[in-house]
Write a protein that holds these residues in place. Structure first.
Motif, PDB file in Angstrom:
ATOM      1  N   GLY A 126       0.807  -1.214   0.000  1.00 56.39           N
ATOM      2  CA  GLY A 126       0.000   0.000   0.000  1.00 56.39           C
ATOM      3  C   GLY A 126       0.840   1.265   0.000  1.00 56.39           C
ATOM      4  N   GLU A 127       2.050   1.171   0.533  1.00 52.00           N
ATOM      5  CA  GLU A 127       2.912   2.363   0.593  1.00 52.00           C
ATOM      6  C   GLU A 127       3.345   2.836  -0.789  1.00 52.00           C
ATOM      7  OE1 GLU A 127       6.027  -0.848   0.229  1.00 52.00           O
ATOM      8  OE2 GLU A 127       4.002  -0.647   1.035  1.00 52.00           O
ATOM      9  N   ALA A 128       3.254   1.951  -1.799  1.00 50.73           N
ATOM     10  CA  ALA A 128       3.700   2.305  -3.148  1.00 50.73           C
ATOM     11  C   ALA A 128       2.760   3.293  -3.825  1.00 50.73           C
ATOM     12  CB  ALA A 128       3.839   1.048  -4.004  1.00 50.73           C
ATOM     13  N   VAL A 129       1.619   3.590  -3.198  1.00 53.23           N
ATOM     14  CA  VAL A 129       0.675   4.546  -3.769  1.00 53.23           C
ATOM     15  C   VAL A 129       1.304   5.927  -3.917  1.00 53.23           C
ATOM     16  CG1 VAL A 129      -0.269   5.309  -1.560  1.00 53.23           C
ATOM     17  CG2 VAL A 129      -1.716   5.364  -3.604  1.00 53.23           C
ATOM     18  N   ILE A 130       2.372   6.179  -3.216  1.00 53.60           N
ATOM     19  CA  ILE A 130       3.013   7.492  -3.268  1.00 53.60           C
ATOM     20  C   ILE A 130       3.718   7.736  -4.604  1.00 53.60           C
ATOM     21  CG2 ILE A 130       5.279   6.844  -2.360  1.00 53.60           C
ATOM     22  CD1 ILE A 130       5.156   9.344  -0.601  1.00 53.60           C
ATOM     23  N   ARG A 131       3.820   6.721  -5.448  1.00 54.91           N
ATOM     24  CA  ARG A 131       4.517   6.856  -6.725  1.00 54.91           C
ATOM     25  C   ARG A 131       3.629   7.477  -7.807  1.00 54.91           C
ATOM     26  NH1 ARG A 131       8.114   1.508  -7.773  1.00 54.91           N
ATOM     27  NH2 ARG A 131       9.192   1.434  -5.776  1.00 54.91           N
ATOM     28  N   TYR A 132       4.296   8.018  -8.807  1.00 58.31           N
ATOM     29  CA  TYR A 132       3.653   8.413 -10.070  1.00 58.31           C
ATOM     30  C   TYR A 132       2.544   9.447  -9.928  1.00 58.31           C
ATOM     31  CZ  TYR A 132       6.076   4.058 -10.984  1.00 58.31           C
ATOM     32  OH  TYR A 132       7.026   3.078 -11.034  1.00 58.31           O
ATOM     33  N   ILE A 133       2.721  10.389  -9.045  1.00 57.39           N
ATOM     34  CA  ILE A 133       1.768  11.487  -8.921  1.00 57.39           C
ATOM     35  C   ILE A 133       2.048  12.509 -10.028  1.00 57.39           C
ATOM     36  CG2 ILE A 133       1.167  13.484  -7.498  1.00 57.39           C
ATOM     37  CD1 ILE A 133      -0.108  11.005  -6.449  1.00 57.39           C
ATOM     38  N   ASP A 134       0.992  13.013 -10.648  1.00 63.65           N
ATOM     39  CA  ASP A 134       1.140  14.043 -11.677  1.00 63.65           C
ATOM     40  C   ASP A 134       0.979  15.413 -11.021  1.00 63.65           C
ATOM     41  OD1 ASP A 134       1.015  15.802 -13.793  1.00 63.65           O
ATOM     42  OD2 ASP A 134      -0.229  14.504 -15.033  1.00 63.65           O
ATOM     43  N   PRO A 135       2.041  16.211 -10.938  1.00 62.33           N
ATOM     44  CA  PRO A 135       1.977  17.481 -10.218  1.00 62.33           C
ATOM     45  C   PRO A 135       1.189  18.555 -10.943  1.00 62.33           C
ATOM     46  CG  PRO A 135       4.070  17.288 -11.338  1.00 62.33           C
ATOM     47  CD  PRO A 135       3.371  15.976 -11.529  1.00 62.33           C
ATOM     48  N   THR A 136       0.859  18.320 -12.217  1.00 63.74           N
ATOM     49  CA  THR A 136       0.138  19.338 -12.979  1.00 63.74           C
ATOM     50  C   THR A 136      -1.374  19.188 -12.851  1.00 63.74           C
ATOM     51  OG1 THR A 136       0.072  18.010 -15.012  1.00 63.74           O
ATOM     52  CG2 THR A 136       2.022  19.365 -14.647  1.00 63.74           C
ATOM     53  N   GLY A 185      -1.822   0.270  12.843  1.00 59.85           N
ATOM     54  CA  GLY A 185      -0.749  -0.473  12.204  1.00 59.85           C
ATOM     55  C   GLY A 185      -0.629  -0.197  10.720  1.00 59.85           C
ATOM     56  N   LEU A 186      -1.143   0.953  10.297  1.00 55.92           N
ATOM     57  CA  LEU A 186      -1.118   1.342   8.892  1.00 55.92           C
ATOM     58  C   LEU A 186      -0.284   2.599   8.714  1.00 55.92           C
ATOM     59  CD1 LEU A 186      -4.981   0.975   8.415  1.00 55.92           C
ATOM     60  CD2 LEU A 186      -3.262  -0.659   7.591  1.00 55.92           C
ATOM     61  N   ILE A 187      -0.036   2.952   7.470  1.00 60.33           N
ATOM     62  CA  ILE A 187       0.663   4.190   7.166  1.00 60.33           C
ATOM     63  C   ILE A 187      -0.305   5.139   6.494  1.00 60.33           C
ATOM     64  CG2 ILE A 187       1.486   3.499   4.854  1.00 60.33           C
ATOM     65  CD1 ILE A 187       4.148   4.928   5.597  1.00 60.33           C
ATOM     66  N   TYR A 188      -0.133   6.430   6.723  1.00 57.67           N
ATOM     67  CA  TYR A 188      -1.032   7.425   6.139  1.00 57.67           C
ATOM     68  C   TYR A 188      -0.230   8.493   5.429  1.00 57.67           C
ATOM     69  CZ  TYR A 188      -4.396  11.248   5.766  1.00 57.67           C
ATOM     70  OH  TYR A 188      -5.182  12.258   5.291  1.00 57.67           O
ATOM     71  N   TYR A 189      -0.661   8.845   4.214  1.00 53.67           N
ATOM     72  CA  TYR A 189      -0.042   9.932   3.450  1.00 53.67           C
ATOM     73  C   TYR A 189      -1.106  10.978   3.142  1.00 53.67           C
ATOM     74  CZ  TYR A 189       3.682   6.547   2.280  1.00 53.67           C
ATOM     75  OH  TYR A 189       4.697   5.624   2.328  1.00 53.67           O
ATOM     76  N   SER A 190      -0.839  12.220   3.513  1.00 49.54           N
ATOM     77  CA  SER A 190      -1.707  13.313   3.088  1.00 49.54           C
ATOM     78  C   SER A 190      -1.247  13.801   1.728  1.00 49.54           C
ATOM     79  CB  SER A 190      -1.650  14.472   4.094  1.00 49.54           C
ATOM     80  OG  SER A 190      -0.360  15.085   4.062  1.00 49.54           O
TER      81      SER A 190
END
Length: 277
Positions: A126-136, A185-190
């Motif tokens: 699930g932590e891999a969701v932080i990849r490939y964000i489009d900043p535009t 027991g999870l990780i959270y990304y804003s």
């Protein structure tokens, strides 16, 4: 969605597992109703369960969720129960849905919710969701929670059970989702954290941001760039312009134009008791 008339939260469970896998999403649906019944929250929380076999069905469910979010007045949480890999989701059909495609289908839902969509990933990596964000583009969600690395179904069930049992009481705290995810027991990304990490090249696929910054710097240089200065001056100029570029894209990605509206809604909902809904 009318933020002035919010009357609760709706959890959309989307499950896509292989034939002999434990149906964690279906179990969660039953557990949620029991939790909300025990806590007297059935009028405030609702749940919708969808099983999908392939990407076409998944995208149809996302489209339907988008319509509901646009017409109803409940904050959405999307809970995805499936197998995961570093590249994205793996469905019952063994199709892989890459992160970029997932984000493109979630983004309209987040926009319809005025940036109040939360994503829960019940899957490996699930932590891999932080990849490939489009900043535009706009952020595809306000925040996302999930496990790290490979996990067993029983571990996920235990984590999400704790998460939802303590969900309502956590809403009264600052940084509620971050604290609750950690306790579960999870990780959270804003979305703010994701953008800042990506922009500062802490990600594993920085080419998109690197090329974006180079293009923006080149355009600024053509307009009013220093043509003949020493290396120190040039470094200061680069740092200053990069800060401006980051500010420009971050504001759009993180929905800064909605901050004042969010503050007003937060002030009103903070005073609202579930018993009055």
């Amino acid at each position: 969605m009318d933020l002035e008339k919010i009357d609760g939260i709706k959890v959309f469970i989307i499950e896509s597992l292989h034939e002999n896998d434990k149906r964690t999403g279906e179990n969660l649906k039953d557990n949620l109703r029991q939790i909300w019944y025990d806590q007297g929250l059935l009028s405030y929380f609702t749940c919708q369960y969808n099983y999908v076999s392939n990407s076409e069905e998944l995208y149809c469910v996302f489209a339907e969720i988008g319509k509901q979010v646009s017409s109803n007045n409940r904050f959405p949480i999307i809970q995805i129960e499936c197998h995961g890999c570093l590249e994205g989701l793996e469905l019952e059909s063994y199709e892989k849905v890459c992160w970029g495609s997932l984000f493109d289908h979630l983004r309209p839902i987040n926009e319809a919710s005025y940036n109040f969509l939360f994503l829960n990933l019940s899957m490996c990596f699930g932590e891999a969701v932080i990849r490939y964000i489009d900043p535009t583009k706009r952020a595809p969600f306000r925040g996302v929670a999930g496990p790290i690395g490979k996990v067993f179904p029983e571990t996920l069930e235990k984590a999400w059970l704790y998460f939802y049992e303590h969900f309502y009481e956590s809403l009264k705290q600052d940084y509620a989702f971050s604290k609750l995810s950690l306790s579960s027991g999870l990780i959270y990304y804003s979305q703010d954290f994701i953008f800042d990490c990506y922009y500062d090249l802490a990600n594993k696929d920085p080419e998109m941001f690197e090329s974006l910054r180079k293009r923006e710097l080149y355009e600024l240089f053509l307009k009013k760039g220093p043509l003949a200065i020493d290396s120190k001056m040039h470094s200061l100029w680069i740092a200053e312009k990069q800060a401006l570029i980051k500010k420009k894209y971050r504001a759009y990605f993180c929905f800064d134009d909605l901050l004042q509206l969010h503050k007003e809604i937060y002030r009103k909902t903070k005073q609202m008791e579930v018993t009055s809904i």
